[in-house]
Write a protein that holds these residues in place. Structure first.
Motif, PDB file in Angstrom:
ATOM      1  N   VAL A 275       0.829  -1.205   0.000  1.00  0.00           N
ATOM      2  CA  VAL A 275       0.000   0.000   0.000  1.00  0.00           C
ATOM      3  C   VAL A 275       0.863   1.255   0.000  1.00  0.00           C
ATOM      4  CG1 VAL A 275      -1.727   1.321   1.277  1.00  0.00           C
ATOM      5  CG2 VAL A 275      -1.924  -1.162   1.132  1.00  0.00           C
ATOM      6  N   THR A 276       1.935   1.262   0.808  1.00  0.00           N
ATOM      7  CA  THR A 276       2.804   2.434   0.886  1.00  0.00           C
ATOM      8  C   THR A 276       3.502   2.703  -0.441  1.00  0.00           C
ATOM      9  OG1 THR A 276       3.195   2.034   3.237  1.00  0.00           O
ATOM     10  CG2 THR A 276       4.743   3.487   2.106  1.00  0.00           C
TER      11      THR A 276
ATOM     12  N   LEU B 222      -9.188   0.570  -4.144  1.00  0.00           N
ATOM     13  CA  LEU B 222      -8.522   0.051  -5.340  1.00  0.00           C
ATOM     14  C   LEU B 222      -7.242  -0.688  -4.991  1.00  0.00           C
ATOM     15  CD1 LEU B 222      -8.401  -0.068  -8.453  1.00  0.00           C
ATOM     16  CD2 LEU B 222      -7.142   2.097  -8.388  1.00  0.00           C
ATOM     17  N   VAL B 223      -6.407  -0.087  -4.143  1.00  0.00           N
ATOM     18  CA  VAL B 223      -5.119  -0.695  -3.846  1.00  0.00           C
ATOM     19  C   VAL B 223      -5.284  -1.931  -2.962  1.00  0.00           C
ATOM     20  CG1 VAL B 223      -4.518   0.624  -1.748  1.00  0.00           C
ATOM     21  CG2 VAL B 223      -2.711  -0.091  -3.320  1.00  0.00           C
ATOM     22  N   CYS B 224      -6.254  -1.896  -2.055  1.00  0.00           N
ATOM     23  CA  CYS B 224      -6.512  -3.087  -1.224  1.00  0.00           C
ATOM     24  C   CYS B 224      -7.039  -4.228  -2.086  1.00  0.00           C
ATOM     25  CB  CYS B 224      -7.513  -2.755  -0.126  1.00  0.00           C
ATOM     26  SG  CYS B 224      -6.845  -1.705   1.185  1.00  0.00           S
TER      27      CYS B 224
ATOM     28  N   PHE C  44      -5.221  -8.020  -2.578  1.00  0.00           N
ATOM     29  CA  PHE C  44      -5.861  -9.313  -2.343  1.00  0.00           C
ATOM     30  C   PHE C  44      -5.982 -10.117  -3.633  1.00  0.00           C
ATOM     31  CE2 PHE C  44      -7.463  -6.927   1.414  1.00  0.00           C
ATOM     32  CZ  PHE C  44      -6.855  -7.728   2.375  1.00  0.00           C
ATOM     33  N   ALA C  45      -6.171  -9.435  -4.763  1.00  0.00           N
ATOM     34  CA  ALA C  45      -6.191 -10.137  -6.050  1.00  0.00           C
ATOM     35  C   ALA C  45      -4.816 -10.730  -6.349  1.00  0.00           C
ATOM     36  CB  ALA C  45      -6.613  -9.178  -7.160  1.00  0.00           C
TER      37      ALA C  45
ATOM     38  N   LYS D  67      -1.140 -15.428  -6.609  1.00  0.00           N
ATOM     39  CA  LYS D  67       0.094 -16.118  -6.209  1.00  0.00           C
ATOM     40  C   LYS D  67      -0.231 -17.444  -5.553  1.00  0.00           C
ATOM     41  CE  LYS D  67       3.447 -12.421  -5.755  1.00  0.00           C
ATOM     42  NZ  LYS D  67       4.480 -11.817  -4.901  1.00  0.00           N
ATOM     43  N   THR D  68      -1.294 -17.482  -4.745  1.00  0.00           N
ATOM     44  CA  THR D  68      -1.701 -18.722  -4.083  1.00  0.00           C
ATOM     45  C   THR D  68      -2.133 -19.756  -5.115  1.00  0.00           C
ATOM     46  OG1 THR D  68      -2.448 -17.469  -2.146  1.00  0.00           O
ATOM     47  CG2 THR D  68      -3.266 -19.728  -2.373  1.00  0.00           C
ATOM     48  N   ALA D  69      -2.873 -19.305  -6.118  1.00  0.00           N
ATOM     49  CA  ALA D  69      -3.326 -20.224  -7.177  1.00  0.00           C
ATOM     50  C   ALA D  69      -2.158 -20.801  -7.940  1.00  0.00           C
ATOM     51  CB  ALA D  69      -4.269 -19.475  -8.114  1.00  0.00           C
TER      52      ALA D  69
END
Length: 469
Positions: free
Chosen positions: A108-109, A454-456, A460-461, A466-468
């Motif tokens: 976020v930063t 938007l950034v959050c 999470f997307a 990455k998990t997928a």
């Protein structure tokens, strides 16, 4: 050929190991350049152009507002300086957020700081177009596009060319302010020029120090804070500065002098030479003072300085956004291609991507030239408050870990911490509250909330992707 694997000198160390950080930048910014970047970061359109409306709103109380905000900025910069001497890296804000607050905070930063400078650069190319119209009848969007293209090309060539550009831009700005202060002192002491009733008593005789009330003086803090955007730029240069610990420390130590001279000193002289009632929004107080003194071609001269300030800010914006995108890429929080360096150790893909987004500013100027500046700067206002706040929070956590013996202590410590750190955070919180009380402030808050969503969502997307994988 790229140089992504080029090593830094050994004076840049990882927080977890004693080895060098793999940033790959060339240290092309010498101490002279770093000092002028630090000076130029503290002088911008907010002072040269925006101070007119701020004086109209708060009167002489604006001087006190710059002093109070300047103290908070100095605390923020000393906190950043302590972190930089602990670990000097490019993209420092995102790096420290990653280390002390976790991956989400770093994401976020980093993206927020990138957005701040993209928006600031779009705003500056907008006003650059307006300044050029003083001499030539050219559409704002055309000038904006040309300025963006020139600054983009300069940053693409080498970091040294960026540094030299900032050195000369800053020299012009400093010369203009010092010249105005000396002329003003001459008017007040010797009495030359054509100014009407120049006297120091103008600071309190016409309605007092708070002529429009204490409330209006508080509201002006949001304008003042925006004028300080850019002082933190020295933190982004850490990965490309020679002798970073020594150079950056000196740049930060001189900040109170710069604030005292360029902001407080200039405003004291301006409002002494002429009553605060003679300055208005949309007109540079520097132009007004030079004209009242009777300097030939004053408007054209200051218009040139204003154009220089806009070019300087755009130059800095392209520089910092390219580095921040590369930092995010190295953490896997932006496309991998953005971490590539050219043969001259320049993050050319990150710079190109940032400049491409800045073209939106040109489009906005085509669609709505009258409101372009207001729309764009609303992003910078709330974004920079967030980034400065993150610097202070990271500093608090760093100090706590030093106290626990988990990290080495820096020999460049923020005086009075953690109390001064908390006070600076409280000041930033106050400014956020004040934003709700004005129309432009509410616009900034709305844009900030939208950007936060938007950034959050992006974070999470990215995590799910990455998990997928």
């Amino acid at each position: 050929m790229t140089t992504s694997d080029r090593r830094l000198p050994a004076d840049v160390e990882s927080p977890r190991t004693a080895g060098p950080v793999e940033e790959g930048y060339a240290r092309g910014l010498n101490p002279r350049t770093i000092q002028m970047i630090a000076i130029g970061g503290a002088i911008g359109t907010g002072l040269f152009y925006g101070a007119g409306g701020a004086i109209e709103q708060a009167g002489p109380a604006l001087i006190l507002a710059y002093l109070v905000a300047g103290l908070a900025i100095f605390v923020i910069m000393r906190a950043l300086g302590e972190l930089l001497t602990y670990r000097p890296v490019s993209g420092s804000f995102a790096e420290y957020a990653h280390e002390f607050l976790g991956r989400f905070a770093g994401f976020v930063t980093g993206w927020s700081y990138w957005a701040v400078w993209v928006a600031t650069c779009m705003a500056e190319i907008t006003v650059a177009g307006k300044y050029v119209q003083y001499w030539f009848d050219i559409d704002v969007w055309i000038t904006a596009l040309v300025v963006l293209a020139v600054m983009y090309a300069a940053n693409l060539i080498s970091v040294r060319l960026f540094g030299e550009g900032e050195f000369w831009f800053s020299t012009i700005k400093v010369t203009a302010i010092v010249g105005m202060i000396l002329l003003g002192i001459g008017v007040l002491t010797i009495g030359f020029g054509h100014a009407t009733n120049p006297t120091v008593t103008n600071l309190w005789a016409d309605g007092g120090v708070f002529p429009n009330g204490f409330g209006e003086s508080l509201l002006v803090l949001q304008i003042v804070l925006f004028a300080y955007v850019g002082v933190e730029l020295v933190g982004v240069t850490a990965g490309e500065a020679r002798e970073p610990r020594k150079t950056l420390r000196k740049a930060i130590n001189t900040l109170p002098f710069r604030i005292g001279l360029f902001y407080v000193g200039a405003l004291v002289v301006i409002m002494s030479v002429s009553s605060w009632r003679n300055f208005h929004e949309g007109k540079s107080p520097f132009v007004e003072v030079f004209q009242q003194i009777g300097i030939p071609g004053a408007a054209g001269l200051i218009n040139f300085v204003l154009l220089t300030a806009a070019l300087s800010s755009c130059n800095s914006g392209i520089y910092s956004t390219g580095r921040m995108l590369r930092t995010l890429s190295l953490h896997g929080e932006a496309p991998a291609a953005l971490n590539k360096l050219s043969s001259r150790a320049v993050p050319y893909i990150g710079i190109t991507a940032s400049a491409a987004v800045m073209v939106i500013g040109v489009i906005v100027n085509v669609i709505s030239p009258d409101k372009a500046f207001a729309y764009i700067t609303s992003v910078s206002t709330i974004g920079i408050i967030f980034v400065w706040g993150m610097i202070l929070v990271c500093h608090l956590i760093y100090r706590a870990r030093v106290k626990q013996g988990l990290l080495p202590a820096s020999d460049y410590r923020l005086p009075g911490a953690p109390i001064t750190t908390w006070l600076a955070l409280a000041f930033l919180a106050l400014v956020v509250v004040l934003l709700f009380l004005t129309e432009s402030g509410r616009t900034a808050i709305a844009v900030g909330v939208g950007w936060g969503v938007l950034v959050c969502g992006g974070y999470f997307a990215l995590t799910r992707l990455k998990t997928a994988r």
